[in-house]
Design a protein around this motif. Sequence first.
Motif, PDB file in Angstrom:
ATOM      1  N   SER A  86     -49.751  54.214   6.108  1.00  0.00           N
ATOM      2  CA  SER A  86     -48.968  53.980   5.593  1.00  0.00           C
ATOM      3  C   SER A  86     -50.765  53.678   5.064  1.00  0.00           C
ATOM      4  CB  SER A  86     -48.679  52.974   4.308  1.00  0.00           C
ATOM      5  OG  SER A  86     -49.103  51.671   5.016  1.00  0.00           O
ATOM      6  N   TYR A  87     -52.233  53.312   5.664  1.00  0.00           N
ATOM      7  CA  TYR A  87     -53.175  53.201   5.588  1.00  0.00           C
ATOM      8  C   TYR A  87     -54.152  53.522   6.421  1.00  0.00           C
ATOM      9  CZ  TYR A  87     -56.600  49.615   4.450  1.00  0.00           C
ATOM     10  OH  TYR A  87     -58.435  48.971   3.665  1.00  0.00           O
ATOM     11  N   GLN A  88     -55.620  53.433   5.470  1.00  0.00           N
ATOM     12  CA  GLN A  88     -56.219  53.597   6.113  1.00  0.00           C
ATOM     13  C   GLN A  88     -57.983  53.432   5.878  1.00  0.00           C
ATOM     14  OE1 GLN A  88     -57.714  55.753   9.684  1.00  0.00           O
ATOM     15  NE2 GLN A  88     -59.034  54.042   9.281  1.00  0.00           N
ATOM     16  N   SER A  89     -58.640  51.967   6.017  1.00  0.00           N
ATOM     17  CA  SER A  89     -60.100  51.917   5.306  1.00  0.00           C
ATOM     18  C   SER A  89     -60.953  52.901   4.892  1.00  0.00           C
ATOM     19  CB  SER A  89     -60.538  50.951   6.513  1.00  0.00           C
ATOM     20  OG  SER A  89     -59.855  50.103   6.244  1.00  0.00           O
ATOM     21  N   SER A  90     -61.325  52.550   3.751  1.00  0.00           N
ATOM     22  CA  SER A  90     -62.208  53.440   2.764  1.00  0.00           C
ATOM     23  C   SER A  90     -62.849  52.749   1.957  1.00  0.00           C
ATOM     24  CB  SER A  90     -61.870  55.238   3.137  1.00  0.00           C
ATOM     25  OG  SER A  90     -60.860  54.582   1.363  1.00  0.00           O
ATOM     26  N   PRO A  91     -64.228  53.389   1.523  1.00  0.00           N
ATOM     27  CA  PRO A  91     -64.194  52.507   0.298  1.00  0.00           C
ATOM     28  C   PRO A  91     -63.273  53.018  -0.895  1.00  0.00           C
ATOM     29  CG  PRO A  91     -66.437  53.842   1.228  1.00  0.00           C
ATOM     30  CD  PRO A  91     -64.508  54.165   1.954  1.00  0.00           C
ATOM     31  N   GLU A 102     -46.389  58.103  -3.388  1.00  0.00           N
ATOM     32  CA  GLU A 102     -45.797  58.320  -2.491  1.00  0.00           C
ATOM     33  C   GLU A 102     -45.553  59.170  -1.327  1.00  0.00           C
ATOM     34  OE1 GLU A 102     -41.772  56.048  -3.300  1.00  0.00           O
ATOM     35  OE2 GLU A 102     -42.674  54.965  -5.328  1.00  0.00           O
ATOM     36  N   ALA A 103     -45.137  60.665  -2.154  1.00  0.00           N
ATOM     37  CA  ALA A 103     -45.149  61.340  -1.253  1.00  0.00           C
ATOM     38  C   ALA A 103     -46.756  61.464  -0.383  1.00  0.00           C
ATOM     39  CB  ALA A 103     -45.057  62.930  -1.646  1.00  0.00           C
ATOM     40  N   ASP A 104     -48.603  60.984  -0.825  1.00  0.00           N
ATOM     41  CA  ASP A 104     -48.965  61.772  -0.866  1.00  0.00           C
ATOM     42  C   ASP A 104     -49.686  61.083   0.494  1.00  0.00           C
ATOM     43  OD1 ASP A 104     -49.245  63.238  -2.598  1.00  0.00           O
ATOM     44  OD2 ASP A 104     -50.306  61.887  -4.047  1.00  0.00           O
ATOM     45  N   VAL A 105     -48.754  59.702   0.053  1.00  0.00           N
ATOM     46  CA  VAL A 105     -48.766  58.240   1.305  1.00  0.00           C
ATOM     47  C   VAL A 105     -48.450  58.946   2.601  1.00  0.00           C
ATOM     48  CG1 VAL A 105     -49.347  56.058   2.388  1.00  0.00           C
ATOM     49  CG2 VAL A 105     -49.349  56.604  -0.563  1.00  0.00           C
ATOM     50  N   ALA A 106     -47.055  59.318   2.427  1.00  0.00           N
ATOM     51  CA  ALA A 106     -45.852  59.443   3.190  1.00  0.00           C
ATOM     52  C   ALA A 106     -46.619  60.385   4.597  1.00  0.00           C
ATOM     53  CB  ALA A 106     -45.058  59.615   2.929  1.00  0.00           C
ATOM     54  N   GLY A 128     -45.851  46.315   9.121  1.00  0.00           N
ATOM     55  CA  GLY A 128     -46.888  45.998   7.055  1.00  0.00           C
ATOM     56  C   GLY A 128     -47.196  47.862   6.248  1.00  0.00           C
ATOM     57  N   ASP A 129     -45.910  47.950   5.920  1.00  0.00           N
ATOM     58  CA  ASP A 129     -46.496  49.395   4.717  1.00  0.00           C
ATOM     59  C   ASP A 129     -46.386  49.315   3.793  1.00  0.00           C
ATOM     60  OD1 ASP A 129     -43.837  49.244   4.191  1.00  0.00           O
ATOM     61  OD2 ASP A 129     -42.984  51.130   5.849  1.00  0.00           O
ATOM     62  N   SER A 130     -46.017  50.087   2.738  1.00  0.00           N
ATOM     63  CA  SER A 130     -45.813  50.681   1.302  1.00  0.00           C
ATOM     64  C   SER A 130     -45.021  51.689   1.006  1.00  0.00           C
ATOM     65  CB  SER A 130     -47.365  50.721   0.748  1.00  0.00           C
ATOM     66  OG  SER A 130     -48.649  51.891   0.412  1.00  0.00           O
ATOM     67  N   HIS A 131     -44.286  51.510   0.313  1.00  0.00           N
ATOM     68  CA  HIS A 131     -43.016  52.549  -0.243  1.00  0.00           C
ATOM     69  C   HIS A 131     -42.435  53.332   0.892  1.00  0.00           C
ATOM     70  CE1 HIS A 131     -46.031  53.245  -3.623  1.00  0.00           C
ATOM     71  NE2 HIS A 131     -47.201  54.107  -2.839  1.00  0.00           N
ATOM     72  N   HIS A 132     -42.568  51.985   2.096  1.00  0.00           N
ATOM     73  CA  HIS A 132     -41.641  51.853   2.611  1.00  0.00           C
ATOM     74  C   HIS A 132     -41.582  53.826   3.963  1.00  0.00           C
ATOM     75  CE1 HIS A 132     -38.740  49.380   0.910  1.00  0.00           C
ATOM     76  NE2 HIS A 132     -39.048  50.081  -0.071  1.00  0.00           N
ATOM     77  N   ILE A 133     -43.139  53.770   4.230  1.00  0.00           N
ATOM     78  CA  ILE A 133     -42.925  55.172   4.970  1.00  0.00           C
ATOM     79  C   ILE A 133     -43.145  55.060   6.300  1.00  0.00           C
ATOM     80  CG2 ILE A 133     -44.421  55.470   2.596  1.00  0.00           C
ATOM     81  CD1 ILE A 133     -46.910  56.199   5.807  1.00  0.00           C
ATOM     82  N   SER A 134     -42.925  53.537   6.626  1.00  0.00           N
ATOM     83  CA  SER A 134     -42.695  53.893   7.746  1.00  0.00           C
ATOM     84  C   SER A 134     -41.103  53.967   8.445  1.00  0.00           C
ATOM     85  CB  SER A 134     -43.677  52.343   8.832  1.00  0.00           C
ATOM     86  OG  SER A 134     -42.643  51.522   7.945  1.00  0.00           O
ATOM     87  N   GLY A 148     -44.918  62.339  16.430  1.00  0.00           N
ATOM     88  CA  GLY A 148     -45.395  60.590  16.461  1.00  0.00           C
ATOM     89  C   GLY A 148     -44.587  60.279  17.440  1.00  0.00           C
ATOM     90  N   PRO A 149     -44.947  58.951  17.340  1.00  0.00           N
ATOM     91  CA  PRO A 149     -44.785  58.041  18.695  1.00  0.00           C
ATOM     92  C   PRO A 149     -43.401  57.073  17.821  1.00  0.00           C
ATOM     93  CG  PRO A 149     -46.409  56.883  16.765  1.00  0.00           C
ATOM     94  CD  PRO A 149     -46.537  58.180  16.409  1.00  0.00           C
ATOM     95  N   ARG A 150     -42.853  56.675  18.761  1.00  0.00           N
ATOM     96  CA  ARG A 150     -41.770  55.975  18.417  1.00  0.00           C
ATOM     97  C   ARG A 150     -42.017  55.032  17.393  1.00  0.00           C
ATOM     98  NH1 ARG A 150     -41.026  55.190  23.120  1.00  0.00           N
ATOM     99  NH2 ARG A 150     -39.505  57.177  23.430  1.00  0.00           N
ATOM    100  N   ILE A 151     -40.941  54.283  16.903  1.00  0.00           N
ATOM    101  CA  ILE A 151     -41.930  53.434  15.710  1.00  0.00           C
ATOM    102  C   ILE A 151     -40.553  52.401  15.909  1.00  0.00           C
ATOM    103  CG2 ILE A 151     -42.260  52.904  12.540  1.00  0.00           C
ATOM    104  CD1 ILE A 151     -43.266  55.670  13.296  1.00  0.00           C
ATOM    105  N   PHE A 152     -41.394  51.260  15.644  1.00  0.00           N
ATOM    106  CA  PHE A 152     -40.987  50.144  15.555  1.00  0.00           C
ATOM    107  C   PHE A 152     -41.347  49.161  13.947  1.00  0.00           C
ATOM    108  CE2 PHE A 152     -39.849  50.419  19.636  1.00  0.00           C
ATOM    109  CZ  PHE A 152     -38.645  50.118  20.074  1.00  0.00           C
ATOM    110  N   THR A 153     -40.812  49.284  12.873  1.00  0.00           N
ATOM    111  CA  THR A 153     -41.207  49.013  11.303  1.00  0.00           C
ATOM    112  C   THR A 153     -40.318  47.802  11.254  1.00  0.00           C
ATOM    113  OG1 THR A 153     -41.764  49.277   9.785  1.00  0.00           O
ATOM    114  CG2 THR A 153     -39.814  50.532  10.203  1.00  0.00           C
ATOM    115  N   ALA A 154     -41.881  47.101  10.518  1.00  0.00           N
ATOM    116  CA  ALA A 154     -40.904  45.404   9.829  1.00  0.00           C
ATOM    117  C   ALA A 154     -41.405  46.029   8.151  1.00  0.00           C
ATOM    118  CB  ALA A 154     -42.513  44.912  10.004  1.00  0.00           C
ATOM    119  N   GLY A 155     -41.712  47.417   7.948  1.00  0.00           N
ATOM    120  CA  GLY A 155     -41.050  47.396   6.639  1.00  0.00           C
ATOM    121  C   GLY A 155     -42.523  46.773   5.995  1.00  0.00           C
ATOM    122  N   LYS A 156     -42.015  46.282   4.875  1.00  0.00           N
ATOM    123  CA  LYS A 156     -42.839  45.477   3.668  1.00  0.00           C
ATOM    124  C   LYS A 156     -43.360  44.171   4.602  1.00  0.00           C
ATOM    125  CE  LYS A 156     -45.814  44.498   0.331  1.00  0.00           C
ATOM    126  NZ  LYS A 156     -45.832  42.818   0.907  1.00  0.00           N
TER     127      LYS A 156
END
Length: 426
Positions: A86-91, A102-106, A128-134, A148-156
């Motif tokens: 749900s994230y990518q470092s940038s200015p 939320e749809a944009d992030v997903a 750790g994500d936002s909007h439950h996208i993982s 995509g890969p097989r995901i094991f997610t922690a959610g928020k």
Amino acid sequence: MKTTYSLICSALLMPALAQAATLIHAGTVITAEGSQVLKNQTLVVEGDKISGIEAGFRSPASGDVLIDLKNHTVMPGLMDMHTHFSYQSSPTAYSEGFTMNEADVALRGATYAEKTLMSGFTTVRELGDSHHISTALRKAIDAGYVKGPRIFTAGKSIATTGGHADPTNGVAYQRMGDPTPADGVINGVDDARKAVRQRYKEGADLIKITATGGVLSVAKSGMNAQFKDDELKAIVDTAKDYGFTVAVHAHGKEGMERAIKAGVHSIEHGTFMDDNTMKLMKQYGTYFVPTISAGKYVAEKAKVPGFFPEMVRLKAAAIGPLIQQTFARAYKAGVKIAFGTDAGVGMHGDNWQEFVFMTEAGMPALAAIQSATIEGARLLGVEQNMGSLKVGKIADIIAVPGDPLADIQLMGKVNFVMKAGVVYKN
């Protein structure tokens, strides 16, 4: 005229038709079963499982699919134990909460997931994500809607008020409000239990907590302990009830040691661990997920004017360069290590660079590959089905040209990816 009975008997006596298989002719095979490296092998895949590993190159039968990787090194699909789709470092990352839906992030996260798979990572932990996208991505990938890969997610992630994963850090006072366990913010034992149960309700696979301050949060300290012992115990005990492991973001020594003694399963980053911390990790069997890539990335970007807010820039410059040194000491001390990059802090798709940083710090190439295969599977608790090339295990298989044990940079040249028996890159 044959009766139904005689027809059934005839069918039972007929030889069973051989099921078509996929044969992989592999020049070199890193099984991740101990230090075993095999030459000139045929891997047999039927359905989503490995059904055979045979010396020599078996000729395909009618209907079999043959994949020629005689000039490649074949190994299990890689596992990254620390990612953030749900994230990518940038200015602009700090303003995205005000500009992206939320749809944009997903949808953006789906592109990061595909990049990760095509880089050879067939399994990840989303910490750790936002909007439950993982959670949504996991479902979409499992259903075949996206690659995509097989995901094991922690959610928020779970934080304390003002802690590293408090989503209201740095915003105007009138917008801060008072986040609750549903938002991943706790204060006290009851909140701690409720936050774990909320993650279960939302469909998480594990728990992630931020036991100390962090680099990228807009908060002063990157090191201070942020959970009390009773809160940590409540989280770990409740997680156990739901079959969850607990992953712990931690830079500072005190917060790490409180978490280790509470019985968590992995320490992420671990920047300021010392000899006593490492001794505790060995005593409790705690994994270390180093994320050297993230440290390198933020240290470099701290030199770029305006890339980070000033409060973040100072922490990035101070903490980022230290993680590789910590990793070197932890490996030498015999701490259990599982591969993790914190992708999203660094660039998605560049996960392989962690192998270079690990070997620079003294870990042999084979051990680095094992940290991203069988050790990741052990941390996830799925080593009976994944993490190595063995008959009966899920067919997650990748390949690189040449010999990565002689040139670890080749881990950045994955040109064959199979996940659960399906070829995604060839």
